[in-house]
Design a protein around this motif. Structure first.
Motif, PDB file in Angstrom:
ATOM      1  N   VAL A  43       0.869  -1.185   0.000  1.00 56.02           N
ATOM      2  CA  VAL A  43       0.000   0.000   0.000  1.00 56.02           C
ATOM      3  C   VAL A  43       0.902   1.231   0.000  1.00 56.02           C
ATOM      4  O   VAL A  43       1.856   1.305   0.784  1.00 56.02           O
ATOM      5  N   THR A  44       0.605   2.189  -0.865  1.00 57.03           N
ATOM      6  CA  THR A  44       1.432   3.397  -0.954  1.00 57.03           C
ATOM      7  C   THR A  44       0.587   4.659  -0.812  1.00 57.03           C
ATOM      8  O   THR A  44      -0.626   4.639  -1.044  1.00 57.03           O
ATOM      9  N   GLU A  46      -0.174   8.350  -2.257  1.00 61.49           N
ATOM     10  CA  GLU A  46      -0.041   9.111  -3.506  1.00 61.49           C
ATOM     11  C   GLU A  46      -0.699  10.471  -3.350  1.00 61.49           C
ATOM     12  O   GLU A  46      -1.689  10.607  -2.618  1.00 61.49           O
ATOM     13  N   GLN A  48      -2.672  13.571  -5.147  1.00 62.56           N
ATOM     14  CA  GLN A  48      -3.446  14.035  -6.294  1.00 62.56           C
ATOM     15  C   GLN A  48      -3.303  15.548  -6.386  1.00 62.56           C
ATOM     16  O   GLN A  48      -3.871  16.295  -5.576  1.00 62.56           O
ATOM     17  N   TYR A  54      -4.215  13.681  -0.522  1.00 64.87           N
ATOM     18  CA  TYR A  54      -3.465  12.429  -0.532  1.00 64.87           C
ATOM     19  C   TYR A  54      -4.441  11.251  -0.473  1.00 64.87           C
ATOM     20  O   TYR A  54      -5.499  11.347   0.162  1.00 64.87           O
ATOM     21  N   VAL A  55      -4.076  10.181  -1.143  1.00 64.41           N
ATOM     22  CA  VAL A  55      -4.892   8.963  -1.132  1.00 64.41           C
ATOM     23  C   VAL A  55      -3.973   7.756  -0.977  1.00 64.41           C
ATOM     24  O   VAL A  55      -2.752   7.846  -1.159  1.00 64.41           O
ATOM     25  N   ARG A  57      -3.068   3.927  -2.367  1.00 65.80           N
ATOM     26  CA  ARG A  57      -3.137   3.189  -3.633  1.00 65.80           C
ATOM     27  C   ARG A  57      -2.875   1.706  -3.382  1.00 65.80           C
ATOM     28  O   ARG A  57      -1.893   1.338  -2.733  1.00 65.80           O
ATOM     29  N   VAL A  59      -3.341  -2.372  -5.401  1.00 64.75           N
ATOM     30  CA  VAL A  59      -3.511  -3.049  -6.682  1.00 64.75           C
ATOM     31  C   VAL A  59      -4.107  -4.439  -6.428  1.00 64.75           C
ATOM     32  O   VAL A  59      -3.483  -5.264  -5.748  1.00 64.75           O
ATOM     33  N   TRP A  84     -12.787   0.569  -9.002  1.00 66.35           N
ATOM     34  CA  TRP A  84     -11.401   0.756  -9.396  1.00 66.35           C
ATOM     35  C   TRP A  84     -11.205   2.076 -10.134  1.00 66.35           C
ATOM     36  O   TRP A  84     -12.134   2.626 -10.737  1.00 66.35           O
ATOM     37  N   LEU A  85      -9.993   2.586 -10.079  1.00 60.91           N
ATOM     38  CA  LEU A  85      -9.616   3.723 -10.910  1.00 60.91           C
ATOM     39  C   LEU A  85      -9.540   3.264 -12.361  1.00 60.91           C
ATOM     40  O   LEU A  85     -10.026   3.943 -13.271  1.00 60.91           O
ATOM     41  N   ILE A  99      -6.478  -1.094 -10.326  1.00 56.13           N
ATOM     42  CA  ILE A  99      -5.872  -0.126  -9.406  1.00 56.13           C
ATOM     43  C   ILE A  99      -6.974   0.549  -8.610  1.00 56.13           C
ATOM     44  O   ILE A  99      -7.976   1.011  -9.171  1.00 56.13           O
ATOM     45  N   LEU A 101      -7.898   3.460  -5.556  1.00 60.99           N
ATOM     46  CA  LEU A 101      -7.485   4.619  -4.776  1.00 60.99           C
ATOM     47  C   LEU A 101      -8.584   4.976  -3.779  1.00 60.99           C
ATOM     48  O   LEU A 101      -9.757   5.000  -4.127  1.00 60.99           O
TER      49      LEU A 101
END
Length: 216
Positions: A43-44, A46, A48, A54-55, A57, A59, A84-85, A99, A101
Motif C-alpha cells: 500500500v502506498t 499518492e 493528487q 493524498y490517497v 493506492r 492493486v 477501481w480507478l 488499481i 485509490l
C-alpha cells in the motif's frame, strides 16, 4: 491504532507484515514465481495534485494454478467493494487486475497451497503527523488466519458452481474455529474464489465505476 513507526520499534516483522502483506518464506515466493503468479500487496501514499489531497493506492492482483494461488484485494473499511480507478488488461495471467485509490483501505490477502490457506486482513488509513504536510500510513491487523482448510477443490471445473459460496475454515491453536469479521465474509469468499481461479485475468473484489454508480 498504532503508527507504523511505533509498530516497527516493537516488532520489525509486524511492521513488514502490515505494510507489505503476508511474510512468506523464500521457498514459497520462488514457488509462486515459477508458477507465474504475481501479487502486488503493498500500500502506498499518492498525492493528487489537481484535487490537492493524498490517497492510498492498492492493486488487486494474483491468481492461481491447480496446486497454488495467491490474491490481494482491497475494499472499504465497512466491507463494501470499491470502484477501481482503472482495470488492467494483459496478455499474461495471474498478475495485476485493477488499481484502487481511496483515503482508507482494507487489504485482504490470501495464499493457497493445495487446500491449505493463509489469510491476512488489515486496515490502512492516512495519518498526518504534527509539523508534516505529507501523511503517513497508519495500519492495524484486523484478522490473521493460519493453516486454514478449504473443504472443496474449488479450482477443479466440477466444483465451479461452488465458487463464491465457500471459504477456508481457520482454527485457534486450541483447535476452536475462528470467527472472521462478519462484514468481510463476502469479500473473503470472493478472495477464496480468486486463489482458485486458474489463469485469472480479472478482478474478483473491486468493481467498475459504472457498477458503483448503479448501486448508489
Amino acid at each position: 491504532m498504532a503508527n507504523l513507526s511505533e509498530i516497527h520499534r516493537r516488532s520489525p516483522e509486524a511492521s513488514s507484515h502490515l505494510l507489505h502483506g503476508l511474510s512468506l518464506p523464500v521457498a514459497t515466493l520462488q514457488a509462486l514465481q515459477r508458477r507465474g503468479i504475481y501479487c502486488t500487496s503493498g500500500v502506498t501514499v499518492e498525492h493528487q495534485h489537481l484535487a490537492k489531497r493524498y490517497v492510498l493506492r492498492g492493486v488487486e492482483s494474483g491468481g492461481a494454478v491447480a496446486d497454488m494461488g495467491r490474491t490481494c484485494a482491497f475494499l472499504s473499511p465497512d466491507g463494501l467493494p470499491l470502484p477501481w480507478l482503472q482495470s488492467i488488461d494483459s496478455l499474461a495471467v495471474n498478475g495485476r487486475h485493477a488499481i484502487i485509490l481511496a483515503e482508507s483501505l482494507v487489504r485482504i490477502e490470501m495464499l493457497r497451497t493445495v487446500r491449505t490457506c493463509e489469510l491476512s486482513i488489515s486496515l490502512h488509513t492516512l495519518s498526518l503527523q504534527p509539523g508534516r504536510t505529507r501523511p503517513e500510513i497508519t495500519s492495524k491487523s484486523v484478522f490473521r488466519g493460519r493453516d486454514g482448510v478449504l473443504s472443496v477443490e474449488l479450482w477443479k471445473e466440477e466444483h465451479r458452481t461452488l465458487r463464491g459460496e465457500l471459504a477456508p475454515i481457520f482454527y485457534t491453536r486450541a483447535g476452536e474455529p475462528m470467527q472472521v469479521p462478519r462484514r468481510f465474509e463476502e469479500a473473503i469468499r470472493k478472495v477464496t474464489t480468486a486463489v482458485c481461479c486458474v489463469g485469472c485475468k480479472h478482478a474478483h473484489v473491486s468493481i467498475s465505476p459504472q457498477s458503483s454508480e448503479v448501486a448508489l
